[in-house]
Design an enzyme around this catalytic site. Structure first.
Site, PDB file in Angstrom:
ATOM      1  N   ASP A 334       0.826  -1.203   0.000  1.00 26.55           N
ATOM      2  CA  ASP A 334       0.000   0.000   0.000  1.00 26.55           C
ATOM      3  C   ASP A 334       0.859   1.251   0.000  1.00 26.55           C
ATOM      4  O   ASP A 334       0.602   2.208  -0.701  1.00 26.55           O
ATOM      5  CB  ASP A 334      -0.949  -0.009   1.202  1.00 26.55           C
ATOM      6  CG  ASP A 334      -0.220  -0.221   2.531  1.00 26.55           C
ATOM      7  OD1 ASP A 334       0.906  -0.769   2.529  1.00 26.55           O
ATOM      8  OD2 ASP A 334      -0.758   0.162   3.590  1.00 26.55           O
ATOM      9  N   ARG A 338       5.067   4.153   6.403  1.00 24.30           N
ATOM     10  CA  ARG A 338       4.562   4.069   7.772  1.00 24.30           C
ATOM     11  C   ARG A 338       4.629   2.622   8.260  1.00 24.30           C
ATOM     12  O   ARG A 338       5.163   1.737   7.578  1.00 24.30           O
ATOM     13  CB  ARG A 338       3.141   4.616   7.859  1.00 24.30           C
ATOM     14  CG  ARG A 338       2.131   3.803   7.118  1.00 24.30           C
ATOM     15  CD  ARG A 338       0.755   4.451   7.236  1.00 24.30           C
ATOM     16  NE  ARG A 338      -0.244   3.695   6.517  1.00 24.30           N
ATOM     17  CZ  ARG A 338      -1.236   4.245   5.829  1.00 24.30           C
ATOM     18  NH1 ARG A 338      -1.363   5.550   5.746  1.00 24.30           N
ATOM     19  NH2 ARG A 338      -2.122   3.491   5.218  1.00 24.30           N
ATOM     20  N   GLU A 340       3.243  -0.033   8.093  1.00 24.32           N
ATOM     21  CA  GLU A 340       2.294  -0.857   7.356  1.00 24.32           C
ATOM     22  C   GLU A 340       3.058  -1.560   6.235  1.00 24.32           C
ATOM     23  O   GLU A 340       3.526  -2.662   6.415  1.00 24.32           O
ATOM     24  CB  GLU A 340       1.143   0.004   6.822  1.00 24.32           C
ATOM     25  CG  GLU A 340      -0.070  -0.804   6.502  1.00 24.32           C
ATOM     26  CD  GLU A 340      -1.381  -0.044   6.667  1.00 24.32           C
ATOM     27  OE1 GLU A 340      -2.397  -0.626   6.358  1.00 24.32           O
ATOM     28  OE2 GLU A 340      -1.372   1.126   7.094  1.00 24.32           O
ATOM     29  N   ASP A 347      -5.428  -2.802  -3.083  1.00 26.11           N
ATOM     30  CA  ASP A 347      -4.596  -1.803  -3.750  1.00 26.11           C
ATOM     31  C   ASP A 347      -3.967  -2.409  -5.005  1.00 26.11           C
ATOM     32  O   ASP A 347      -3.930  -1.790  -6.066  1.00 26.11           O
ATOM     33  CB  ASP A 347      -3.496  -1.298  -2.803  1.00 26.11           C
ATOM     34  CG  ASP A 347      -4.053  -0.778  -1.483  1.00 26.11           C
ATOM     35  OD1 ASP A 347      -4.957  -1.427  -0.923  1.00 26.11           O
ATOM     36  OD2 ASP A 347      -3.575   0.261  -1.000  1.00 26.11           O
ATOM     37  N   TRP A 400     -11.003  -6.507  -2.403  1.00 27.26           N
ATOM     38  CA  TRP A 400      -9.661  -6.865  -1.934  1.00 27.26           C
ATOM     39  C   TRP A 400      -9.398  -8.330  -2.335  1.00 27.26           C
ATOM     40  O   TRP A 400      -8.510  -8.606  -3.122  1.00 27.26           O
ATOM     41  CB  TRP A 400      -9.552  -6.639  -0.424  1.00 27.26           C
ATOM     42  CG  TRP A 400      -9.101  -5.228  -0.092  1.00 27.26           C
ATOM     43  CD1 TRP A 400      -7.901  -4.864   0.448  1.00 27.26           C
ATOM     44  CD2 TRP A 400      -9.822  -3.999  -0.283  1.00 27.26           C
ATOM     45  NE1 TRP A 400      -7.818  -3.500   0.579  1.00 27.26           N
ATOM     46  CE2 TRP A 400      -8.987  -2.943   0.145  1.00 27.26           C
ATOM     47  CE3 TRP A 400     -11.068  -3.668  -0.788  1.00 27.26           C
ATOM     48  CZ2 TRP A 400      -9.366  -1.603   0.094  1.00 27.26           C
ATOM     49  CZ3 TRP A 400     -11.458  -2.337  -0.850  1.00 27.26           C
ATOM     50  CH2 TRP A 400     -10.608  -1.330  -0.408  1.00 27.26           C
ATOM     51  N   GLU A 627      -2.452   9.084  -0.719  1.00 29.55           N
ATOM     52  CA  GLU A 627      -3.444   8.084  -0.302  1.00 29.55           C
ATOM     53  C   GLU A 627      -4.854   8.641  -0.377  1.00 29.55           C
ATOM     54  O   GLU A 627      -5.782   7.983  -0.802  1.00 29.55           O
ATOM     55  CB  GLU A 627      -3.147   7.640   1.137  1.00 29.55           C
ATOM     56  CG  GLU A 627      -4.153   6.647   1.686  1.00 29.55           C
ATOM     57  CD  GLU A 627      -3.732   6.081   3.023  1.00 29.55           C
ATOM     58  OE1 GLU A 627      -2.905   6.723   3.694  1.00 29.55           O
ATOM     59  OE2 GLU A 627      -4.220   5.003   3.401  1.00 29.55           O
ATOM     60  N   HIS A 648       0.969   6.324  -2.127  1.00 26.96           N
ATOM     61  CA  HIS A 648       0.021   5.219  -2.218  1.00 26.96           C
ATOM     62  C   HIS A 648      -0.363   5.092  -3.686  1.00 26.96           C
ATOM     63  O   HIS A 648      -0.973   5.982  -4.235  1.00 26.96           O
ATOM     64  CB  HIS A 648      -1.224   5.620  -1.422  1.00 26.96           C
ATOM     65  CG  HIS A 648      -1.584   4.706  -0.326  1.00 26.96           C
ATOM     66  ND1 HIS A 648      -0.834   4.579   0.801  1.00 26.96           N
ATOM     67  CD2 HIS A 648      -2.660   3.890  -0.166  1.00 26.96           C
ATOM     68  CE1 HIS A 648      -1.426   3.711   1.615  1.00 26.96           C
ATOM     69  NE2 HIS A 648      -2.528   3.270   1.049  1.00 26.96           N
TER      70      HIS A 648
HETATM   71  C1  BGC Z   1      -4.057   0.660   3.643  1.00 31.56           C
HETATM   72  C2  BGC Z   1      -4.881   0.630   2.395  1.00 31.56           C
HETATM   73  C3  BGC Z   1      -5.642  -0.655   2.443  1.00 31.56           C
HETATM   74  C4  BGC Z   1      -6.591  -0.480   3.575  1.00 31.56           C
HETATM   75  C5  BGC Z   1      -7.622  -1.533   3.723  1.00 31.56           C
HETATM   76  C6  BGC Z   1      -4.989   0.768   4.794  1.00 31.56           C
HETATM   77  O1  BGC Z   1      -4.402   0.882   5.998  1.00 31.56           O
HETATM   78  O2  BGC Z   1      -3.075   1.615   3.616  1.00 31.56           O
HETATM   79  O3  BGC Z   1      -4.328   1.055   1.259  1.00 31.56           O
HETATM   80  O4  BGC Z   1      -6.200  -1.101   1.287  1.00 31.56           O
HETATM   81  O5  BGC Z   1      -5.931  -0.252   4.786  1.00 31.56           O
HETATM   82  O6  BGC Z   1      -8.733  -0.942   4.062  1.00 31.56           O
END
Ligand code: BGC
Length: 747
Positions: A334, A338, A340, A347, A400, A627, A648
């Site tokens: 994504d 950060r 993540e 995505d 997703w 994002e 993003h």
């Molecule tokens: C991510 C998104 C992802 C989403 C899911 C986020 O924290 O950065 O891009 O698809 O969560 O809802």
């Protein structure tokens, strides 16, 4: 492979220090061939006599480690000396470092482990193997700590020490598989553009380009002096360094100088940034030439090129390319900065086509889809992220999980590898069966509790995390995607010569059920029985996204189409020529407009500068995709701290319309790898001219148009092996084979 090699660890003697596993071998006769197969739980560098072998980074890469881990094979024949020191230097990487926003660590293993098998072939044909086992030594290294999210600490004044012999590790379930993906390597090098002293007095270097990678620093200073640098994507409205959107990720590198000529860069992590702040720097003068920002990403071949007469759109295109580079580091993520950086399936699904036109992504996706297949549940569910990390991210959501059908199909369309499609076909079918079996309504997908909906859309109330859960009914999105995925299974099945009658029948029933509950009088409508735990959120009968999905997924009856398009156009007009769509609706919006006679409205949206729009970020200096539509607001304030990445790629999917809509090249269902395409350009005077080309693997395919007074000129290049069904706005229709063509229309 690896039958005799053991997994070895430092036996919990290292703390945070990166261990190096070492073995000395002496040769009486030199081998004629030496191949080293290496892997790790963690990340590693193979070193022969103290030098790194190869230029790949972050090996062995990130896979579904509970199932498999890649190994890499290196030909080290030339590096061997009479006495050779073999070393495997390791960091925590994805397997052990902090991972995911729930702050997990040691997700896949409780200690860094390495495994190697060296195959030595002698002149007489005899073979000898050297394998990792408890006779290997464990050494400390100068890497005192290394974390993907938090950065690396390197002290060149420390002397590595042997702490004893390695311990054997049992219980690692990952089976080693030969490297399937692309290698991550250093790519573009970006020079430092300027030094900024912020109002707070911070020393900040601006590289002018947001990216993922690291800063390489060349210095010579006093032994023991320290450099500490932190990273950031943006400055705040006052011009100060801003790191809050990194959430808990520290992105901080610490380097202690040796006293000689030093080159610093992290070995086992990377950062997402445009700026660095020098928190400690031992020199009065800051020489910008000492700093280079190095992009790292999976080494894919660039195949698509786009340019047009509007510099803002060219910047948007560039931002998309950088979004891909920054987020295609072994796994499609994504965001790269950060806490993540996860393989979010939604995505990737949204961006897959754009990505596969920019770069040759076949191997890259093959690896990731391989992990998706391994992690698909018995019932067919596909998680929100792959590789899955902990329970939170194991949620299942429409748009997703549909990465399981969309990505294989897009990769097949792009490169035509039927065997690869075949290898994904079971996963595609199982995903559709999952939706089919879920809940009590056979042909509706209802009640799944964790849908992300039209994520980050703009049509809910301000308090709803600015559209986090969208104004579009979740179960509407789910059932629409159920239909779409079923359609993709049918298409794939036809290519593979499978009997698809079961899915054809299912598709008809889904469409019927969808229309019965989500449509009324040819328009979308809320179905009161839907939306499980989120039923209290504000949802609307008709949203830009509902209409877009109905059109894109063919859920209308022909006689309803015109009214649906007109309503969509009206909604866009009423919103000041702006969209309200989020992750789900946005990628298709321009397509449904241009395909239904409203290319001018598509351009109005494309060229819109007020948020929500693509150009809003561009005119506010973005060098990557944001994002959120207004990650940085007009007044200089930031959108929500906890969900505000400036890198993003998802909304970069608009490029798929630049290629497929504006330039008009579209791969037909029977024309994988651009063997049969349609070329239906949608020119617009506001862009002046446009050039798009793609290296199809069998030649360059290109579509260009240019306004010249009252003439509109089209230049088409068709490679050998392609048949193009051309339709120009002036009405000219023809079927073209290889050649270069010029068409002129008056305008
Ligand atoms: C991510 C998104 C992802 C989403 C899911 C986020 O924290 O950065 O891009 O698809 O969560 O809802």
């Amino acid at each position: 492979m690896f039958e005799e090699a053991k997994w070895i660890t430092a036996g919990n003697r290292m703390g945070e220090i990166s261990p190096e596993f070492k073995k000395k071998i002496s040769f009486e006769k030199m081998p004629v061939k030496a191949i080293a197969h290496v892997t790790a739980m963690g990340v590693y560098e193979l070193r022969i006599n103290g030098s790194k072998v190869g230029d790949a980074l972050m090996t062995p890469g990130w896979t579904s480690y509970s199932n498999r881990v890649q190994y890499q094979s290196y030909d080290i024949t030339q590096q061997l000396t009479e006495t050779t020191q073999i070393g495997i230097l390791c960091g925590k990487g994805w397997a052990l470092g902090n991972l995911g926003f729930s702050h997990l660590s040691k997700v896949y293993c409780d200690e860094i482990a390495a495994r190697m098998q060296l195959e030595l072939t002698y002149e007489d044909g005899s073979i000898e193997t050297v394998v990792t086992d408890p006779t290997w030594e464990v050494w400390t290294s100068q890497i005192l700590d290394s974390e993907l999210y938090h950065g690396e600490t390197v002290d060149l004044t420390t002397e590595p020490l042997c702490v004893g012999f390695a311990a054997e590790k049992t219980g690692i379930t990952a089976s080693p598989v030969l490297h399937v993906g692309e290698f991550v390597r250093e790519q573009e090098r970006v020079t430092a553009k300027k030094l900024i002293i912020t109002p707070k007095g911070e020393k900040v270097i601006d590289f002018g380009q947001n990216l993922a990678g690291y800063v390489e620093i060349h210095v010579k200073g006093k032994r023991g002096d320290k450099i500490v640098l932190t990273h950031a994507e943006v400055l705040d409205s006052e011009g100060n360094f801003y790191t809050e959107n990194y959430r808990t990720a520290r992105n901080r590198n610490v380097y202690v100088l040796s006293g000689g000529e030093d080159v610093f860069k992290p070995r086992f992590c990377f950062q997402g940034y445009r700026y660095i702040r020098l928190d400690e720097y031992p020199f009065e003068e800051i020489d910008l030439s000492a700093f280079t920002s190095v992009a790292i990403y999976s080494d894919m071949k660039r195949i698509g090129y786009f340019h047009c007469g509007d510099e803002r759109i060219n910047q948007l295109y560039s931002n998309t390319l950088w979004g891909q580079r920054s987020n295609f580091i072994d796994v499609p993520t994504d965001c790269p900065q950060r806490d993540e950086r996860l393989g979010w399936t939604g995505d990737a699904q949204v961006f897959c086509r754009t990505a596969s036109i920019n770069y040759h992504t076949e191997r890259f996706f093959q690896k990731w889809l391989g992990d998706m297949m391994l992690e698909q549940t018995e019932e067919g569910a596909v998680y929100g992220i792959v590789p899955v990390v902990g329970e939170l991210t194991a949620r299942i959501s429409a748009a997703w999980g549909d990465a399981a059908t969309v990505c294989p199909w897009e990769i097949y369309q792009a490169y035509g590898n039927k065997e690869l499609l075949r290898s994904h076909y079971d996963m595609m079918k199982k995903w559709v069966e999952y939706m089919h079996r879920y809940g009590d309504e056979e042909y509706l997908w209802m009640g799944e509790p964790y849908h992300y909906g039209d994520w980050l859309s703009m049509d809910t109330t301000e308090n709803d995390v600015a559209g986090k859960r969208g104004g579009t009914q979740l179960d509407f999105v789910a059932t629409a995607f159920f239909a779409y995925s079923t359609e993709l299974v049918i298409k794939a099945g036809r290519v593979l010569g499978e009997d698809v009658s079961y899915f054809e029948d299912m598709y008809k029933k889904i469409k019927k059920a969808f229309r019965a509950v989500f449509m009324k009088d040819g328009m979308s409508v809320i179905y009161p029985k839907c939306d499980g735990i989120y039923h209290k959120r504000p949802i609307h009968d008709v949203t830009q996204t509902t209409l877009t999905l109905i059109l894109r997924f063919g859920l209308y009856e022909e006689e309803e189409r015109q009214a649906i398009v007109e309503r969509l156009v009206q909604m866009i007009r009423d919103n000041g020529n702006r969209m309200t769509t989020g992750f789900v609706g946005t990628p298709y919006l321009l397509h449904v407009l241009s395909e239904n006679g409203y290319a001018d409205v598509a351009y109005d949206l494309l060229l819109q500068e007020k948020a929500p729009s693509w150009l809003f970020s561009v005119i506010h200096g973005a060098t990557t995709m944001w994002e959120h539509w207004d990650s940085l607001r007009e007044d200089g304030s930031f959108w929500l701290t906890e969900m505000n990445s400036f890198n993003h790629y998802a909304y970069g999917a608009v490029c798929d319309w630049l290629f497929g809509g504006a330039a008009g090249i579209h791969v037909l269902d029977d024309g994988a790898a651009y063997t049969h395409v349609s070329i239906v350009p949608h020119p617009d005077r506001r862009l002046g001219h446009l050039d798009f080309s793609i290296d199809t693997g069998h030649g360059i395919l290109a579509s260009a148009w240019c306004y010249n007074g009252n003439e509109l000129r089209y230049n088409l290049t068709i490679p050998e092996g392609t048949v193009a069904e051309v339709q120009l706005p002036g009405g000219k229709v023809s079927s073209l084979s290889a050649g270069k063509y010029l068409f002129v229309e008056s305008c």
